[in-house]
Scaffold this active site. Structure first.
Site, mmCIF file in Angstrom:
data_model
loop_
_atom_site.group_PDB
_atom_site.id
_atom_site.type_symbol
_atom_site.label_atom_id
_atom_site.label_comp_id
_atom_site.label_asym_id
_atom_site.label_seq_id
_atom_site.Cartn_x
_atom_site.Cartn_y
_atom_site.Cartn_z
ATOM 1 C CD GLU A 1 -17.520 27.388 81.792
ATOM 2 O OE1 GLU A 1 -18.379 27.003 80.963
ATOM 3 O OE2 GLU A 1 -17.468 28.585 82.371
ATOM 4 C CD GLU B 1 -16.844 32.984 85.516
ATOM 5 O OE1 GLU B 1 -17.219 33.441 84.596
ATOM 6 O OE2 GLU B 1 -17.039 32.233 86.555
#
Length: 346
Positions: free
Chosen positions: A130, A135
């Site tokens: 991933e 974020e």
């Protein structure tokens, strides 16, 4: 056939795909919108998130994608939001991936622009990787994070990442450009063209480096979860994650094809080879000229044929979706040049 004009950010890369959000709804040729809370297979999306995702929370207005997190009861949850992915629509290996985003703010907000593996060749998450391009947790809105996930199956999964903090202001007050440059040896993270973190093979040792295959893009705004915690009395709803554009650039590896007339060669590049069902060919010409793109099998049977007008540089789609895996011959022909290449449909 889709033709995409070139917007270069450096002479070494050419634009491969983009969504400028210039329509009046989410382009479903690029994105699938998810519904639910991840149940039954991954309740709370594996992070104990509190939202119910629904398509109507993602809108396109005035040249922007707007993902809205709301406080409302749907599906047994107290919050709604949106999550969208390019799986099976836009998948690729390596390149520069970037988006221009204005973040939400407040306790419990968790927006993300990230990538997941297209096919689980090593057993799934996290073994297949991933890449979190950016974020943010809403209670700390002047700081963002870039991370990779890898390793063995939970609870032996691993992550490695870095962060970037603004000198002043917040990521909720204005748009910023978040990018990764991803190649076979490493991944580099940028905010507004400033490099702040790098990960390479040595950083995941003794585990395998899983970032060597097709990935797809996701955009979402979670509410609550293990990392940001739950919203509280200070959290103001609704909150929005606004995206001006998402772009993928591929590193140029162009072949110069001489022409009969001499001084104006045609430049050609393939997005990937072997390729999946949606390969692309980039063709650049200093002189406007017509050409034909043709793909034949080993018996000479034509399986793709399309006429194109060559210009300063465009990507042209090669529809291989219903083509049997194997070897084929790609031919680009103009009045004063011919280029052939063996391609593999994987």
């Amino acid at each position: 056939m889709t033709i995409i004009s070139v917007k270069g950010f450096s002479q070494n890369y050419i634009l491969w795909w983009e969504d400028e959000f210039d329509g009046n709804s989410v382009n479903t040729s690029n994105w699938s919108l998810e519904t639910g809370d991840g149940c039954p297979s991954l309740c709370g999306w594996g992070n104990n998130e509190l939202e119910w995702y629904q398509p109507q929370n993602a809108e396109v207005n005035n040249g922007r994608l707007i993902i809205t997190a709301k406080e409302e009861s749907v599906g047994g949850k107290d919050y709604t939001s949106a999550r969208m992915k390019s799986k099976s629509k836009v998948e690729f290996t390596y390149g520069k991936v970037e988006a221009r985003i204005k973040m939400p703010t407040g306790q419990g907000m968790w927006p993300a622009f990230w990538m997941l593996f297209a096919d689980p060749v090593n057993g799934g998450w996290p073994m297949d990787g991933e890449i979190d391009i950016v974020e943010l947790v809403g209670h700390d809105n002047d700081k963002i994070y870039g991370t990779i996930h890898y390793g063995a199956a939970w609870p032996n999964n691993k992550q490695y990442g870095g962060s970037y903090k603004l000198a002043s202001g917040t990521f909720a007050s204005s748009f910023h450009t978040f990018s990764v440059i991803w190649d076979s040896s490493k991944i580099r993270w940028f905010v507004d063209s400033t490099l702040y973190f790098t990960a390479d093979h040595a950083d995941v040792f003794p585990y395998d480096w899983p970032f060597n295959k097709d990935f797809y893009i996701l955009l979402n705004c979670a509410v609550g979860g293990d990392w940001p915690g739950s919203p509280n009395a200070s959290t103001v709803f609704p909150q929005t994650m606004e995206v001006k554009w998402v772009r993928v650039y591929k590193k140029a590896n162009m072949v110069s094809v001489p022409t009969i007339d001499g001084p104006d060669p045609v430049k050609v590049d393939l997005s990937s080879n072997p390729m999946g069902g949606s390969g692309r060919i980039y063709v650049e010409s200093n002189v406007n000229r017509s050409a034909t793109i043709q793909i034949t099998d080993i018996n000479g049977r034509v399986i793709f044929n399309h006429s194109v007008q060559l210009d300063s540089g465009s990507w042209h789609s090669l529809d291989m979706e219903n083509v049997t895996p194997g070897a084929y011959l790609l031919t680009l022909t103009g009045s004063d040049f011919t280029w052939t290449e063996k391609i593999i449909r994987k």
